[in-house]
Design a protein around this motif. Structure first.
Motif, PDB file in Angstrom:
ATOM      1  N   UNK A  36       0.833  -1.206   0.000  1.00 46.86           N
ATOM      2  CA  UNK A  36       0.000   0.000   0.000  1.00 46.86           C
ATOM      3  C   UNK A  36       0.864   1.251   0.000  1.00 46.86           C
ATOM      4  N   UNK A  37       0.246   2.355  -0.367  1.00 50.73           N
ATOM      5  CA  UNK A  37       0.901   3.656  -0.248  1.00 50.73           C
ATOM      6  C   UNK A  37       0.342   4.345   0.984  1.00 50.73           C
ATOM      7  N   UNK A  38       1.172   5.121   1.648  1.00 48.64           N
ATOM      8  CA  UNK A  38       0.686   5.820   2.852  1.00 48.64           C
ATOM      9  C   UNK A  38       1.441   7.120   3.081  1.00 48.64           C
ATOM     10  N   UNK A  39       0.792   8.009   3.825  1.00 45.10           N
ATOM     11  CA  UNK A  39       1.466   9.236   4.266  1.00 45.10           C
ATOM     12  C   UNK A  39       1.971   9.082   5.706  1.00 45.10           C
ATOM     13  N   UNK A  40       1.717   7.907   6.318  1.00 45.73           N
ATOM     14  CA  UNK A  40       2.202   7.708   7.698  1.00 45.73           C
ATOM     15  C   UNK A  40       3.723   7.702   7.725  1.00 45.73           C
ATOM     16  N   UNK A  41       4.259   8.122   8.881  1.00 48.92           N
ATOM     17  CA  UNK A  41       5.712   8.094   9.054  1.00 48.92           C
ATOM     18  C   UNK A  41       6.204   6.664   9.067  1.00 48.92           C
ATOM     19  N   UNK A  42       7.343   6.451   8.469  1.00 47.27           N
ATOM     20  CA  UNK A  42       7.939   5.127   8.443  1.00 47.27           C
ATOM     21  C   UNK A  42       8.396   4.737   9.845  1.00 47.27           C
ATOM     22  N   UNK A  43       8.083   3.506  10.271  1.00 46.67           N
ATOM     23  CA  UNK A  43       8.624   3.015  11.545  1.00 46.67           C
ATOM     24  C   UNK A  43      10.049   2.541  11.295  1.00 46.67           C
ATOM     25  N   UNK A  44      10.836   2.466  12.373  1.00 49.38           N
ATOM     26  CA  UNK A  44      12.282   2.222  12.218  1.00 49.38           C
ATOM     27  C   UNK A  44      12.602   0.984  11.376  1.00 49.38           C
ATOM     28  N   UNK A  45      11.821  -0.092  11.546  1.00 48.74           N
ATOM     29  CA  UNK A  45      12.161  -1.340  10.848  1.00 48.74           C
ATOM     30  C   UNK A  45      11.577  -1.395   9.432  1.00 48.74           C
ATOM     31  N   UNK A  46      10.775  -0.416   9.068  1.00 49.30           N
ATOM     32  CA  UNK A  46      10.057  -0.504   7.789  1.00 49.30           C
ATOM     33  C   UNK A  46      10.913  -0.058   6.600  1.00 49.30           C
ATOM     34  N   UNK A  47      10.688  -0.728   5.483  1.00 51.61           N
ATOM     35  CA  UNK A  47      11.451  -0.445   4.264  1.00 51.61           C
ATOM     36  C   UNK A  47      10.498   0.096   3.207  1.00 51.61           C
ATOM     37  N   UNK A  48      10.884   1.229   2.619  1.00 53.32           N
ATOM     38  CA  UNK A  48      10.074   1.849   1.572  1.00 53.32           C
ATOM     39  C   UNK A  48      10.020   0.914   0.364  1.00 53.32           C
ATOM     40  N   UNK A  50       8.666  -2.024   0.451  1.00 51.31           N
ATOM     41  CA  UNK A  50       8.415  -3.384   0.930  1.00 51.31           C
ATOM     42  C   UNK A  50       7.204  -3.393   1.861  1.00 51.31           C
ATOM     43  N   UNK A  51       7.271  -2.579   2.917  1.00 50.77           N
ATOM     44  CA  UNK A  51       6.131  -2.502   3.848  1.00 50.77           C
ATOM     45  C   UNK A  51       5.078  -1.552   3.318  1.00 50.77           C
ATOM     46  N   UNK A  52       5.513  -0.434   2.842  1.00 46.53           N
ATOM     47  CA  UNK A  52       4.634   0.576   2.228  1.00 46.53           C
ATOM     48  C   UNK A  52       5.451   1.336   1.198  1.00 46.53           C
ATOM     49  N   UNK A  53       4.738   2.064   0.328  1.00 45.49           N
ATOM     50  CA  UNK A  53       5.364   3.139  -0.437  1.00 45.49           C
ATOM     51  C   UNK A  53       5.061   4.399   0.378  1.00 45.49           C
ATOM     52  N   UNK A  54       6.072   5.019   0.933  1.00 40.70           N
ATOM     53  CA  UNK A  54       5.853   6.191   1.783  1.00 40.70           C
ATOM     54  C   UNK A  54       5.815   7.447   0.915  1.00 40.70           C
ATOM     55  N   UNK A  55       4.682   8.134   0.962  1.00 36.98           N
ATOM     56  CA  UNK A  55       4.479   9.305   0.115  1.00 36.98           C
ATOM     57  C   UNK A  55       4.210  10.538   0.964  1.00 36.98           C
ATOM     58  N   UNK A  56       4.496  11.700   0.401  1.00 34.19           N
ATOM     59  CA  UNK A  56       4.109  12.945   1.067  1.00 34.19           C
ATOM     60  C   UNK A  56       2.598  13.111   0.904  1.00 34.19           C
ATOM     61  N   UNK A  57       2.044  13.951   1.761  1.00 36.08           N
ATOM     62  CA  UNK A  57       0.627  14.280   1.690  1.00 36.08           C
ATOM     63  C   UNK A  57       0.258  14.816   0.300  1.00 36.08           C
ATOM     64  N   UNK A  59       1.823  14.407  -2.587  1.00 37.77           N
ATOM     65  CA  UNK A  59       1.926  13.383  -3.641  1.00 37.77           C
ATOM     66  C   UNK A  59       0.730  12.424  -3.568  1.00 37.77           C
ATOM     67  N   UNK A  60       0.329  12.068  -2.345  1.00 37.03           N
ATOM     68  CA  UNK A  60      -0.819  11.162  -2.205  1.00 37.03           C
ATOM     69  C   UNK A  60      -2.062  11.819  -2.819  1.00 37.03           C
ATOM     70  N   UNK A  61      -2.278  13.092  -2.503  1.00 41.68           N
ATOM     71  CA  UNK A  61      -3.474  13.777  -3.028  1.00 41.68           C
ATOM     72  C   UNK A  61      -3.399  13.950  -4.543  1.00 41.68           C
ATOM     73  N   UNK A  62      -2.189  14.111  -5.049  1.00 36.61           N
ATOM     74  CA  UNK A  62      -2.045  14.202  -6.510  1.00 36.61           C
ATOM     75  C   UNK A  62      -2.484  12.882  -7.157  1.00 36.61           C
ATOM     76  N   UNK A  68      -5.385   7.196  -9.465  1.00 37.55           N
ATOM     77  CA  UNK A  68      -4.447   6.070  -9.431  1.00 37.55           C
ATOM     78  C   UNK A  68      -4.768   5.025  -8.361  1.00 37.55           C
ATOM     79  N   UNK A  69      -5.746   5.326  -7.494  1.00 40.52           N
ATOM     80  CA  UNK A  69      -6.060   4.383  -6.418  1.00 40.52           C
ATOM     81  C   UNK A  69      -7.270   3.519  -6.729  1.00 40.52           C
ATOM     82  N   UNK A  70      -7.137   2.244  -6.417  1.00 37.87           N
ATOM     83  CA  UNK A  70      -8.287   1.341  -6.467  1.00 37.87           C
ATOM     84  C   UNK A  70      -9.198   1.666  -5.285  1.00 37.87           C
TER      85      UNK A  70
END
Ligand code: 5GP
Length: 185
Positions: A36-48, A50-57, A59-62, A68-70
């Motif tokens: 999934x894509x998210x605007x949440x902050x990445x937790x220390x163990x998370x990999x962009x 792999x766990x999420x695609x980390x996006x800015x607010x 970029x997500x709204x764009x 682009x979202x199902x």
């Protein structure tokens, strides 16, 4: 796209959903985690990626505006969503995507008549959920309170799901989910 049903797993935060999904992916090579894509902050163990695609607010709204979202939802002050291209990528490999999304996301997919098999992972109790959430140690007190409040609401929605699986013992719950999904593969 979507010639096969999507496999959708929902559970309250801390409900052991990630552990169940990890077992499913280990045991069944035809299943692939839909990142999934998210605007949440990445937790220390998370990999962009792999766990999420980390996006800015922004970029997500764009991407929302560009269609682009199902599905996407606002959960606990952040956006989370499944991008169409992620599902297409997995299906193009001949695999079955597993979506780990919240109850609102499941409702969106249903309102769009997207074929799916939905499973709700039910924690043994709210007390147990709270204990697991605290043991995880990734949220502060205020976030834990919000997540527990949300969990109460999500559990109240469980009857909308095709299947409800009690996560009493992890290996047993994972085997039950796997049997359900294999029926549709
Ligand atoms: P967490 O912050 O704990 O990773 O996730 C919080 C909630 O967001 C979880 O219930 C998770 O299932 C949900 N979530 C994660 N990805 C998506 C998504 O793509 N769409 C929706 N609707 N919810 C998601």
């Amino acid at each position: 796209m979507l010639e096969r049903p999507l496999f959708v797993i929902a559970a309250p935060s801390g409900g052991g959903k990630n552990s169940v999904i990890t077992i499913l992916l280990e045991e069944e090579p035809r299943l692939v985690h839909s990142v999934s894509s998210t605007t949440r902050q990445r937790r220390a163990h998370e990999i962009d990626g792999k766990h999420y695609y980390f996006l800015s607010h922004e970029e997500f709204e764009r991407r929302i505006a560009a269609g682009e979202f199902l599905e996407y939802a606002r959960v606990l002050d952040n956006y989370y969503g499944t991008e169409i291209r992620e599902i297409e990528r997995i299906q193009a490999e001949g695999k079955f995507p597993i979506l780990d999304i919240d109850v609102q996301g499941v409702q969106t997919l249903r309102s769009k008549n997207i074929p799916m098999v939905s499973v709700f992972i039910l924690p043994p109790s709210l007390e147990e959920l709270e204990r697991r959430l605290r043991a995880r140690g990734t949220e502060n007190e205020e976030q834990i309170k919000k997540r527990l409040e949300l969990a109460r609401w999500e559990i109240s929605q469980k009857d909308q799901f095709d299947h409800i699986v009690l996560n009493d013992v992890l290996s047993r719950a994972a085997a039950e989910v796997l049997a359900i999904l294999r029926n549709h593969m």
